[in-house]
Write an enzyme that holds these catalytic residues in place. Structure first.
Site, PDB file in Angstrom:
ATOM      1  CB  CYS A 180      14.216  -5.867  -3.474  1.00 32.32           C
ATOM      2  SG  CYS A 180      14.506  -4.303  -2.626  1.00 32.32           S
ATOM      3  CG  ASP A 219       8.918  -8.336   1.265  1.00 27.66           C
ATOM      4  OD1 ASP A 219       9.453  -7.727   2.200  1.00 27.66           O
ATOM      5  OD2 ASP A 219       8.094  -7.821   0.483  1.00 27.66           O
ATOM      6  CB  CYS A 245      14.300  -4.664   3.083  1.00 23.61           C
ATOM      7  SG  CYS A 245      13.139  -3.763   4.144  1.00 23.61           S
ATOM      8  NE  ARG A 246      13.081  -8.299  -0.568  1.00 23.41           N
ATOM      9  CZ  ARG A 246      12.103  -8.679  -1.361  1.00 23.41           C
ATOM     10  NH1 ARG A 246      11.987  -9.946  -1.684  1.00 23.41           N
ATOM     11  NH2 ARG A 246      11.240  -7.800  -1.836  1.00 23.41           N
ATOM     12  CB  SER A 247      17.809  -4.255  -3.831  1.00 20.76           C
ATOM     13  OG  SER A 247      17.061  -3.088  -3.584  1.00 20.76           O
ATOM     14  CG  ASN A 271      16.395   0.668  -3.727  1.00 23.28           C
ATOM     15  OD1 ASN A 271      16.698   1.782  -4.135  1.00 23.28           O
ATOM     16  ND2 ASN A 271      17.305  -0.237  -3.462  1.00 23.28           N
TER      17      ASN A 271
HETATM   18  P1  4NP Z   1      12.275  -4.673  -0.021  1.00 22.99           P
HETATM   19  O1  4NP Z   1      11.173  -4.766   1.136  1.00 22.99           O
HETATM   20  O2  4NP Z   1      11.555  -4.967  -1.320  1.00 22.99           O
HETATM   21  O3  4NP Z   1      13.250  -5.730   0.340  1.00 22.99           O
HETATM   22  O4  4NP Z   1      12.840  -3.278   0.051  1.00 22.99           O
HETATM   23  C1  4NP Z   1       9.950  -4.094   1.088  1.00 22.99           C
HETATM   24  C2  4NP Z   1       9.884  -2.758   1.421  1.00 22.99           C
HETATM   25  C3  4NP Z   1       8.666  -2.107   1.404  1.00 22.99           C
HETATM   26  C4  4NP Z   1       7.523  -2.782   1.051  1.00 22.99           C
HETATM   27  C5  4NP Z   1       7.596  -4.121   0.705  1.00 22.99           C
HETATM   28  C6  4NP Z   1       8.814  -4.772   0.720  1.00 22.99           C
HETATM   29  N1  4NP Z   1       6.271  -2.137   1.063  1.00 22.99           N
HETATM   30  O5  4NP Z   1       5.252  -2.797   0.807  1.00 22.99           O
HETATM   31  O6  4NP Z   1       6.209  -0.911   1.293  1.00 22.99           O
END
Ligand code: 4NP
Length: 172
Positions: free
Chosen positions: A9, A138, A14-16, A12
């Site tokens: 993702c 997201d 939340c989703r992945s 790294n």
């Molecule tokens: P992820 O979520 O891609 O599912 O881990 C996010 C985590 C952090 C950010 C964006 C999405 N960020 O902008 O810091």
């Protein structure tokens, strides 16, 4: 047969890590751990070294999953160490394809939600049409329900992905 999957993702956190943790739980439940190498990574590097977001861990806990890991960024050699790079959304997939050096590497990039309809779409009676789409949305800047939606989508796709791998092995 050995399967090596990297879930990817943006951050790294939340989703992945959710996809990695849920897929790992399903593989353990199926007693197939010896056949899988699993990891996750982010296309961005802002959260390197951090554990999964506490809101994501809480959503996992509500559904019986322990979501663990330490964030790292995708590397060029991930294409050599994994068979498939499983992207959470189309933006992640595009970033991975931009990093790929060959057509073969580009073909290693798939979307998690490609597996949504392989073995059964939304279950009957589910009120989940608002979750339809190609991306795992997201959740980072939204409210708690976005994290629950991630678990719902990821769990369904991971079940289908595992079933798909088992079926393609049976047909080899
Ligand atoms: P992820 O979520 O891609 O599912 O881990 C996010 C985590 C952090 C950010 C964006 C999405 N960020 O902008 O810091």
């Amino acid at each position: 047969m050995q399967h090596r999957l990297l879930f990817v993702c943006l951050g790294n956190i939340c989703r992945s890590p959710t996809a990695e943790s849920i897929f790992r739980a399903l593989v353990e439940e199926a007693k197939l751990s010896a056949h899988f190498t699993l990891d996750s990574a982010g296309t961005g590097g802002w959260h390197v070294g951090e554990p999964p977001d506490r809101r994501m861990r809480a959503a996992g806990q509500r559904r019986g999953y322990s979501i663990a890991g330490r964030a790292r960024q995708v590397r060029r050699d991930d294409f050599a160490h994994f068979d498939w790079l499983v992207a959470m959304d189309r933006e992640n997939a595009a970033a991975l394809r931009a990093l790929a050096a060959t057509e073969t590497e580009r073909a290693q990039v798939v979307l998690l939600r490609d597996f949504e309809r392989q073995v059964g779409h939304l279950m009957n009676g589910d009120d989940l049409e608002h979750l339809d789409g190609l991306d795992v949305p997201d959740p980072y800047y939204g409210g708690p329900s976005g994290f629950d939606d991630v678990v719902t989508i990821v769990e369904r796709c991971c079940r289908n992905l595992l079933q798909h791998l088992q079926e393609s092995e049976r047909n080899r």
